[in-house]
Write a protein that holds these residues in place. Sequence first.
Motif, short mmCIF file in Angstrom:
data_model
loop_
_atom_site.label_atom_id
_atom_site.label_comp_id
_atom_site.label_asym_id
_atom_site.label_seq_id
_atom_site.Cartn_x
_atom_site.Cartn_y
_atom_site.Cartn_z
N PRO A 203 1.08 -1.43 0.12
CA PRO A 203 0.32 -0.06 -0.33
C PRO A 203 0.94 1.36 0.07
CG PRO A 203 0.16 -1.16 2.08
CD PRO A 203 0.81 -2.25 1.27
N LYS A 204 0.15 2.36 -0.07
CA LYS A 204 0.98 3.56 -0.64
C LYS A 204 -0.02 4.42 0.78
CE LYS A 204 3.21 3.72 -4.31
NZ LYS A 204 2.62 4.22 -5.76
N TYR A 205 0.85 5.39 1.45
CA TYR A 205 0.59 5.78 2.72
C TYR A 205 -0.21 7.46 2.51
CZ TYR A 205 2.21 1.68 4.99
OH TYR A 205 2.45 0.16 5.35
N VAL A 206 -1.53 8.27 2.82
CA VAL A 206 -1.39 8.87 3.11
C VAL A 206 -1.74 9.74 4.97
CG1 VAL A 206 -2.86 10.73 2.99
CG2 VAL A 206 -2.49 9.59 1.38
N LYS A 207 -1.57 10.41 4.97
CA LYS A 207 -1.52 10.69 6.57
C LYS A 207 -2.12 12.32 5.82
CE LYS A 207 -0.26 10.81 11.49
NZ LYS A 207 1.20 10.21 12.49
N ILE A 208 -3.00 12.48 6.66
CA ILE A 208 -3.73 14.59 6.92
C ILE A 208 -3.40 14.22 8.98
CG2 ILE A 208 -5.22 15.60 6.53
CD1 ILE A 208 -3.48 14.69 4.40
N THR A 209 -2.25 14.63 9.65
CA THR A 209 -2.33 14.82 11.02
C THR A 209 -3.09 16.25 11.26
OG1 THR A 209 -0.68 16.49 10.72
CG2 THR A 209 0.22 14.23 10.24
N PRO A 210 -3.41 16.49 12.03
CA PRO A 210 -4.11 16.75 13.20
C PRO A 210 -4.12 18.56 13.05
CG PRO A 210 -3.74 15.29 15.04
CD PRO A 210 -3.10 15.06 13.53
N ALA A 211 -2.62 18.31 12.43
CA ALA A 211 -2.33 20.23 12.27
C ALA A 211 -2.01 20.98 11.04
CB ALA A 211 -0.77 20.11 12.50
N ASN A 212 -3.09 19.74 9.90
CA ASN A 212 -3.39 19.86 8.83
C ASN A 212 -4.91 20.40 8.48
OD1 ASN A 212 -1.22 16.99 7.66
ND2 ASN A 212 -0.51 19.15 7.62
N ILE A 213 -5.43 20.05 9.40
CA ILE A 213 -7.19 20.24 9.52
C ILE A 213 -7.75 21.23 10.44
CG2 ILE A 213 -7.20 17.86 7.71
CD1 ILE A 213 -8.10 16.47 10.21
N THR A 214 -6.73 21.37 11.41
CA THR A 214 -7.85 22.44 12.62
C THR A 214 -7.50 23.62 11.81
OG1 THR A 214 -5.78 21.68 13.73
CG2 THR A 214 -7.05 23.31 15.13
N ASN A 215 -8.80 23.67 11.71
CA ASN A 215 -9.45 24.38 11.13
C ASN A 215 -10.38 26.09 11.56
OD1 ASN A 215 -12.48 26.36 10.00
ND2 ASN A 215 -13.60 24.22 9.89
N THR A 216 -9.21 26.90 11.29
CA THR A 216 -9.35 28.30 12.26
C THR A 216 -10.25 28.99 12.20
OG1 THR A 216 -8.91 28.90 9.20
CG2 THR A 216 -7.12 28.16 10.58
N ASP A 217 -11.98 28.81 11.54
CA ASP A 217 -13.08 28.68 11.69
C ASP A 217 -13.61 28.44 13.03
OD1 ASP A 217 -13.28 30.21 9.29
OD2 ASP A 217 -13.93 28.91 7.74
N ILE A 218 -12.96 28.17 13.50
CA ILE A 218 -13.49 27.24 15.03
C ILE A 218 -12.98 28.80 16.04
CG2 ILE A 218 -13.57 25.59 16.69
CD1 ILE A 218 -13.74 23.42 13.97
N THR A 219 -13.65 28.77 16.57
CA THR A 219 -13.29 29.01 18.15
C THR A 219 -12.90 28.19 19.70
OG1 THR A 219 -13.60 31.89 17.53
CG2 THR A 219 -12.95 30.93 19.85
N GLN A 220 -11.47 28.40 19.50
CA GLN A 220 -11.19 26.84 21.16
C GLN A 220 -11.35 27.98 22.36
OE1 GLN A 220 -8.67 23.75 19.69
NE2 GLN A 220 -8.75 25.06 17.08
N LYS A 221 -11.90 27.04 23.32
CA LYS A 221 -12.37 28.18 25.11
C LYS A 221 -11.93 26.63 25.79
CE LYS A 221 -14.64 32.24 23.90
NZ LYS A 221 -13.80 33.20 24.65
#
Length: 481
Positions: A203-221
């Motif tokens: 198999p070939k591998y693809v990894k989308i890490t959390p850093a790649n997908i943290t959404n800037t439209d989400i305010t986190q508290k």
Amino acid sequence: MSQENMKFEEMGLRNEVLKGIKEMGFVSPSPVQSQAIPIALQGDDLIAQAQTGTGKTAAFAIPILNQIEKNREIEALVITPTRELAMQISDEVFKLGKFLRIKTVCVYGGQSIRRQCELLENNPQVLVATPGRLLDHLKNDRIPNFSPKVVVLDESDEMLDMGFLDDVEEIFSYLPSNRQTLLFSATMPEQIQKLAHKILDKPKYVKITPANITNTDITQKCYVINEGHRDEAIVRLMDVFTPQKSIIFTSTKKEADALAERLVEAKYKAGALHGDMDQRARMDSIRAFKANKVNILVATDVAARGLDISDVSHVFNYHIPLNPESYVHRIGRTGRAGKKGMAITLITPLEFKELKRIQDEVKHSLELEELPVYEVSHNELVQKILKTKIADEAMDIYNELMDKHDETNSALKLISYILKEGTKSKIGPNQQEINRLQEQEKKPKQDYNSRRREGGNSRFGSQRDSHSRGFRGNSRGGRRY
């Protein structure tokens, strides 16, 4: 051109597939789509690690549709852990394949076997199934000429958590060896890695890490509370933020039921969603949430995996998630389709280290704040008083007050008491205490131990001990440790 910048039009897709993509409103590929689709189109086996909400359904549906030949047998099989997710995948494949006139069939437990057999005889090209029901069909020879060219395992780690791994391995004993296999998973625990080694070929591998997908439209508290105040804190936050539509993630099914009941008692439109509910009850909860009949869904991770609801304004973590992947998956339920969202996590001082691990992984600073004070307006207070049911002992207290004061003074004193005690109460440590606890957490343990050796009643030591006692509660009580 790098795969990251590749457009759908540059992937060599059929015109009918491109029209379906456009019809669905997809403008440009998400990271998992831009990396996984070219690999799948080449015919290679694939392991893709990506969270729910990153567009991975289209990442495997598009290459499947691109090679459909519309033979008189099933050409692609998608195995997924839950009925809800199976239905959503089937619906998305059908919509993407609109201009190819693709037939899809979705089979899962709790549905009529006879009806499923009738649909399977209708020559579908794509079969989406949950493991248990699919294995039942295969063991009883209900799917003739079953030889799919492409097999997808979606949410593989969730299938592990739900105990489906043995069923999945047995299913693969019925499948042709010359197939293409695509495995998608949010995390890659050891058992999933072993399964991948058995069923995939180079198999070939693809990894989308959390850093790649943290959404800037989400305010986190993050709000710091005492352990025993979680329910009260959730009700307070509902009063403060008045979310349009929200999901509260709990660790256990029991917590989901209890919190939903507490919110209903507080006059909120809330419902629960978890794995112990039967299929009809789960679907009723999801439909009610989508139709705004309830606007608060209290759910466990398993039940909420794969939910496709785009107008969730707030996500609440009743406990801090156990790992960064769960955190990103949960908060990804809000801030979708270009809308703004807010993700709120409740945390006790003893969980600061767990929060730091999540921050380090997702590369996002999560500031610790004191729980906001909710100040009731005069009109709200009047309405609350008018709607309050008169308690049995109220008359005794009233008569006692009348013996000591006139009616006007008694009423004013009661209202003043409510304003002081009932509308501005604090929950958890204040910001100064939170900052001090954070600083103490950063100090090396040897520094703390040496201070204790030098003098057990040092200012640092006594403060730490007193606050640990003050905020500890039963920090692990109610969690699944």
